[in-house]
Motif scaffolding. Structure first.
Motif, short mmCIF file in Angstrom:
data_model
loop_
_atom_site.label_atom_id
_atom_site.label_comp_id
_atom_site.label_asym_id
_atom_site.label_seq_id
_atom_site.Cartn_x
_atom_site.Cartn_y
_atom_site.Cartn_z
N UNK A 61 0.83 -1.21 0.00
CA UNK A 61 0.00 0.00 0.00
C UNK A 61 0.87 1.27 0.00
N UNK A 62 2.21 1.04 -0.03
CA UNK A 62 3.12 2.18 -0.01
C UNK A 62 3.97 2.20 1.24
N UNK A 63 3.72 1.24 2.13
CA UNK A 63 4.52 1.18 3.36
C UNK A 63 5.18 -0.19 3.50
N UNK A 64 5.38 -0.89 2.40
CA UNK A 64 5.96 -2.24 2.44
C UNK A 64 4.87 -3.29 2.28
N UNK A 65 5.26 -4.51 1.85
CA UNK A 65 4.26 -5.55 1.55
C UNK A 65 3.54 -6.06 2.79
N UNK A 66 2.21 -6.28 2.66
CA UNK A 66 1.41 -6.87 3.76
C UNK A 66 0.50 -7.94 3.18
N UNK A 67 0.13 -8.90 4.04
CA UNK A 67 -0.74 -9.99 3.60
C UNK A 67 -2.19 -9.53 3.59
N UNK A 68 -2.89 -9.80 2.50
CA UNK A 68 -4.30 -9.41 2.38
C UNK A 68 -5.13 -10.63 2.02
N UNK A 69 -6.41 -10.60 2.43
CA UNK A 69 -7.30 -11.74 2.27
C UNK A 69 -8.57 -11.29 1.58
N UNK A 70 -9.14 -12.16 0.76
CA UNK A 70 -10.40 -11.77 0.08
C UNK A 70 -11.51 -11.57 1.11
N UNK A 71 -12.30 -10.53 0.88
CA UNK A 71 -13.45 -10.20 1.71
C UNK A 71 -14.47 -9.53 0.79
N UNK A 72 -15.75 -9.93 0.82
CA UNK A 72 -16.69 -9.34 -0.14
C UNK A 72 -17.13 -7.94 0.27
N UNK A 73 -16.59 -6.90 -0.39
CA UNK A 73 -17.04 -5.54 -0.13
C UNK A 73 -18.18 -5.21 -1.09
N UNK A 74 -18.81 -4.06 -0.81
CA UNK A 74 -19.85 -3.52 -1.68
C UNK A 74 -19.33 -3.27 -3.10
N UNK A 75 -18.01 -3.12 -3.22
CA UNK A 75 -17.42 -2.82 -4.54
C UNK A 75 -17.65 -3.92 -5.57
N UNK A 76 -17.92 -5.13 -5.11
CA UNK A 76 -18.20 -6.19 -6.08
C UNK A 76 -19.46 -5.83 -6.87
N UNK A 77 -20.33 -5.03 -6.26
CA UNK A 77 -21.51 -4.52 -6.97
C UNK A 77 -21.20 -3.17 -7.61
#
Ligand SMILES: NC(=O)c1ccc[n+]([C@@H]2O[C@H](COP(=O)([O-])OP(=O)(O)OC[C@H]3O[C@@H](n4cnc5c(N)ncnc54)[C@H](OP(=O)(O)O)[C@@H]3O)[C@@H](O)[C@H]2O)c1
Length: 361
Positions: free
Chosen positions: A199-215
């Motif tokens: 995100x600009x501060x070094x690599x981090x682990x991210x996980x899928x999560x269903x946000x409203x953006x899928x719509x």
């Protein structure tokens, strides 16, 4: 009297923060909620008009909505609260705004587009943290790569969540994960994929999560394949994965009742100091079928501060007469750069510094 707006759910953490910020911007919302004692206490403190009625009281709802051109609906979980308000907005010709992050509400409201256009009403859910920044980021990425066929969005938040957000999250805990494939929503296991994102501060682990953006991102950009991620520490990722096996328990009536009781004991939300120092980072990437790829980042104030600021910026647009009828997303209604009108938001394209962004460390 200049036109004003109805703020329903004003007694909640986010509603009351929004009411206070509205006054600072010279707005005078009519405060509303289901509990007369709580609503009058807040209205007296802030010197604002008030209305108290439950959402089940259709007559009171009609009367309150007929007084204003637009409602900002801040009462959730929205799976239980959006429908009576939307129905009443369509009956009374009132524009509808809310701060939901709930995917299935968008799908339901998108299905009412023709009805809203016929009534001359704008239905614009999710004018808070989820989804104003991410929707505008998605539209910006599509503008950078018009041939894009795949979109990934991710966020990382610093500064805590409100009790209401925890309750809404628990309310949806028994639902599966979700992605969009070839334009269609597709269920996937909870915490289905993990991906390292910077995100600009070094690599981090991210996980899928269903946000409203899928719509919303689908409707703002037309990109048919979308995945949404959240940055989570390993312990929280393990809890999310356990939802694959515990979903039936959390979805059961006794399971949900126990969780809701536990959630009621949580603090109302982040303190003012936490909101002042907290912030959120977003990252998005699009690619096309020839292998072209672009990515951009965004930084916003703390999620609840952003929610209040962004929703009020939308209210001001609507009060100025800028409210396209029908089901809308933030970027469809106001464009990819709309989020940059919100105080404290910065955006940068990958490999470029974020103009004006303070050092987040
Ligand atoms: N997407 C985003 O970025 C974002 C950001 C902030 C909040 N949110 C969402 O917004 C909602 C509110 O959050 P919050 O932090 O303000 O929560 P909160 O402090 O728990 O407040 C909830 C508010 O909703 C009202 N309410 C709940 N159920 C209701 C019902 N059935 N009928 C009428 N009113 C009802 C409550 O009224 P009483 O006081 O009478 O109980 C209270 O005013 C949550 O769903 C949260 O997830 C989303």
């Amino acid at each position: 009297m200049p036109p004003t707006f109805l703020l329903y759910g004003a007694t909640g953490y986010t509603g009351s923060l929004t009411a206070r910020m509205a006054i600072r911007r010279g707005l005078k919302p009519i405060l509303a909620g289901r509990d007369p004692a709580k609503v009058t206490a807040l209205a007296d403190e802030l010197g604002l008009a008030w209305r108290a009625f439950p959402l089940e009281d259709g007559t009171a709802l009609n009367l309150a909505l007929r007084e204003v051109p637009v409602v900002l609906h801040c009462a959730g979980p929205y799976s239980r609260t959006y429908k009576p308000m939307v129905d009443a907005c369509l009956r009374t010709g009132t524009h509808y705004l809310d701060i939901t992050g709930e995917l299935m509400e968008h799908e339901a409201l998108a299905g009412r587009d023709a009805e809203a256009k016929g009534a001359g009403v704008m239905l614009l859910p999710s004018v808070g943290f989820d989804v104003v920044p991410s929707d505008c980021l998605a539209a910006h990425l599509k503008r950078r790569l018009p041939s894009a066929t795949r979109l990934t969005l991710a966020f990382q938040s610093f500064g805590g969540a409100s009790r209401g957000t925890m309750i809404s999250t628990l309310d949806a805990a028994d639902r599966p994960g979700m992605v969009r494939r070839a334009g269609v929503l597709e269920p996937v296991p909870a915490a289905w994929k993990t991906r390292t994102i910077d995100f600009g501060q070094g690599p981090v682990s991210c996980t899928t999560l269903p946000w409203g953006d899928l719509a919303t991102a689908y409707r703002s950009t037309g990109i048919p394949n979308i995945e949404t991620y959240i940055a989570l520490p390993a312990a929280q990722r393990r809890v999310m994965k356990s939802m694959r096996y515990l979903g039936w328990l959390l979805g059961s009536k006794p399971g949900k009742a126990t969780l809701m009781r536990l959630a009621q004991a949580l603090p109302a939300g982040p303190t003012e100091a936490e909101r002042a120092t907290g912030y959120s980072l977003l990252w998005g990437e699009v690619s096309d079928d020839t292998g072209k790829r672009v990515a951009s980042r965004m930084r916003t104030p703390h999620g609840y501060t952003l929610t209040a600021l962004a929703s009020l910026t939308v209210v001001e647009r609507v009060l100025a007469g800028d409210a396209p009828a029908g089901y809308q997303t933030p970027a469809k209604a106001y464009g990819a750069d709309f989020v940059l009108e919100v105080e404290g938001v910065t955006r940068g394209d990958e490999l470029q510094p974020m103009d004006g962004a303070p050092d987040p460390r």
